[in-house]
Design a protein around this motif. Sequence first.
Motif, PDB file in Angstrom:
ATOM      1  N   LEU A 104       0.827  -1.209   0.000  1.00  0.00           N
ATOM      2  CA  LEU A 104       0.000   0.000   0.000  1.00  0.00           C
ATOM      3  C   LEU A 104       0.861   1.259   0.000  1.00  0.00           C
ATOM      4  N   VAL A 105       1.945   1.260   0.757  1.00  0.00           N
ATOM      5  CA  VAL A 105       2.854   2.413   0.789  1.00  0.00           C
ATOM      6  C   VAL A 105       3.524   2.597  -0.578  1.00  0.00           C
ATOM      7  N   ALA A 106       3.995   1.519  -1.169  1.00  0.00           N
ATOM      8  CA  ALA A 106       4.603   1.610  -2.510  1.00  0.00           C
ATOM      9  C   ALA A 106       3.566   2.077  -3.530  1.00  0.00           C
ATOM     10  N   GLY A 107       2.336   1.588  -3.404  1.00  0.00           N
ATOM     11  CA  GLY A 107       1.269   2.000  -4.307  1.00  0.00           C
ATOM     12  C   GLY A 107       0.951   3.481  -4.178  1.00  0.00           C
ATOM     13  N   ALA A 108       1.002   4.002  -2.956  1.00  0.00           N
ATOM     14  CA  ALA A 108       0.759   5.431  -2.745  1.00  0.00           C
ATOM     15  C   ALA A 108       1.823   6.269  -3.448  1.00  0.00           C
ATOM     16  N   ARG A 109       3.072   5.825  -3.397  1.00  0.00           N
ATOM     17  CA  ARG A 109       4.145   6.550  -4.102  1.00  0.00           C
ATOM     18  C   ARG A 109       3.904   6.512  -5.617  1.00  0.00           C
ATOM     19  N   GLU A 110       3.540   5.332  -6.131  1.00  0.00           N
ATOM     20  CA  GLU A 110       3.279   5.208  -7.571  1.00  0.00           C
ATOM     21  C   GLU A 110       2.076   6.042  -7.988  1.00  0.00           C
ATOM     22  N   LEU A 111       1.050   6.076  -7.139  1.00  0.00           N
ATOM     23  CA  LEU A 111      -0.124   6.889  -7.439  1.00  0.00           C
ATOM     24  C   LEU A 111       0.250   8.366  -7.488  1.00  0.00           C
ATOM     25  N   THR A 112       1.060   8.808  -6.565  1.00  0.00           N
ATOM     26  CA  THR A 112       1.496  10.207  -6.547  1.00  0.00           C
ATOM     27  C   THR A 112       2.192  10.556  -7.860  1.00  0.00           C
ATOM     28  N   ASP A 113       3.057   9.682  -8.338  1.00  0.00           N
ATOM     29  CA  ASP A 113       3.733   9.913  -9.628  1.00  0.00           C
ATOM     30  C   ASP A 113       2.734   9.945 -10.778  1.00  0.00           C
ATOM     31  N   LYS A 114       1.759   9.035 -10.749  1.00  0.00           N
ATOM     32  CA  LYS A 114       0.750   8.962 -11.811  1.00  0.00           C
ATOM     33  C   LYS A 114      -0.096  10.235 -11.837  1.00  0.00           C
ATOM     34  N   VAL A 115      -0.478  10.714 -10.664  1.00  0.00           N
ATOM     35  CA  VAL A 115      -1.280  11.937 -10.575  1.00  0.00           C
ATOM     36  C   VAL A 115      -0.470  13.130 -11.095  1.00  0.00           C
ATOM     37  N   ALA A 116       0.807  13.188 -10.762  1.00  0.00           N
ATOM     38  CA  ALA A 116       1.661  14.270 -11.279  1.00  0.00           C
ATOM     39  C   ALA A 116       1.750  14.209 -12.807  1.00  0.00           C
ATOM     40  N   ARG A 117       1.782  13.006 -13.351  1.00  0.00           N
ATOM     41  CA  ARG A 117       1.897  12.831 -14.802  1.00  0.00           C
ATOM     42  C   ARG A 117       0.585  13.159 -15.525  1.00  0.00           C
ATOM     43  N   TYR A 118      -0.559  12.681 -15.014  1.00  0.00           N
ATOM     44  CA  TYR A 118      -1.840  12.821 -15.717  1.00  0.00           C
ATOM     45  C   TYR A 118      -2.651  14.053 -15.294  1.00  0.00           C
ATOM     46  N   ARG A 119      -2.326  14.644 -14.157  1.00  0.00           N
ATOM     47  CA  ARG A 119      -2.929  15.886 -13.687  1.00  0.00           C
ATOM     48  C   ARG A 119      -4.461  15.903 -13.636  1.00  0.00           C
ATOM     49  N   PRO A 120      -5.086  14.929 -12.973  1.00  0.00           N
ATOM     50  CA  PRO A 120      -6.534  15.054 -12.768  1.00  0.00           C
ATOM     51  C   PRO A 120      -6.817  16.198 -11.788  1.00  0.00           C
ATOM     52  N   ARG A 121      -7.989  16.777 -11.847  1.00  0.00           N
ATOM     53  CA  ARG A 121      -8.366  17.830 -10.894  1.00  0.00           C
ATOM     54  C   ARG A 121      -8.595  17.249  -9.503  1.00  0.00           C
ATOM     55  N   TRP A 122      -9.225  16.080  -9.437  1.00  0.00           N
ATOM     56  CA  TRP A 122      -9.545  15.407  -8.180  1.00  0.00           C
ATOM     57  C   TRP A 122      -9.075  13.968  -8.231  1.00  0.00           C
TER      58      TRP A 122
END
Length: 186
Positions: A104-122
């Motif tokens: 879950l911790v590793a997934g949170a880091r990967e999600l943070t990178d994905k959000v930075a890349r794709y830039r969803p509003r929410w």
Amino acid sequence: MPHPNPRPSREELAAAADKTLPDVIATGLDVLFVGINPGLWSAATGWHFARPGNRFWPALHRSGFTPRLLHPSEQDVLPGLGLGITNLVARASARADELTAAELVAGARELTDKVARYRPRWVAVVGVTAYRVGFARPRADFGRQREPLAGADLWVLPNPSGLNAHYTPVSLAAAFAALREAARDT
């Protein structure tokens, strides 16, 4: 490729363990929904939130995010509605409680990178316990979070699994509707 049979066999379900599902994602979405991880039914069919009894798709519709109730096999229409789906942990399992805290911790880091890349509003994480563990926020509650995620506003929703008996279809739809209202107002 989506599974041709919406009811996978017992063998297909067993073979789906540890498989991954492609994200339903595009740049600049209004809301990126984040499941905990794919269940075996989803991994076997290729569709997010596919298990009968999962209330994600009804909640999405009842809250006003979609104009009609979508079948999981129609997930590819979501980006056209400004919506997407990914998972905190990519690998499929029979139950979310099979995941480790480290995953879950590793997934949170990967999600943070994905959000930075794709830039969803929410970003809307569906599962408060997974969010608390993955993001080291042991006291987090449902709703809008104080801290954004890689520039996106962050919201935590109840897990739509049929196993989450604390939420009825009506209360789950209301939780999704609160996010929809917040997303519309920003």
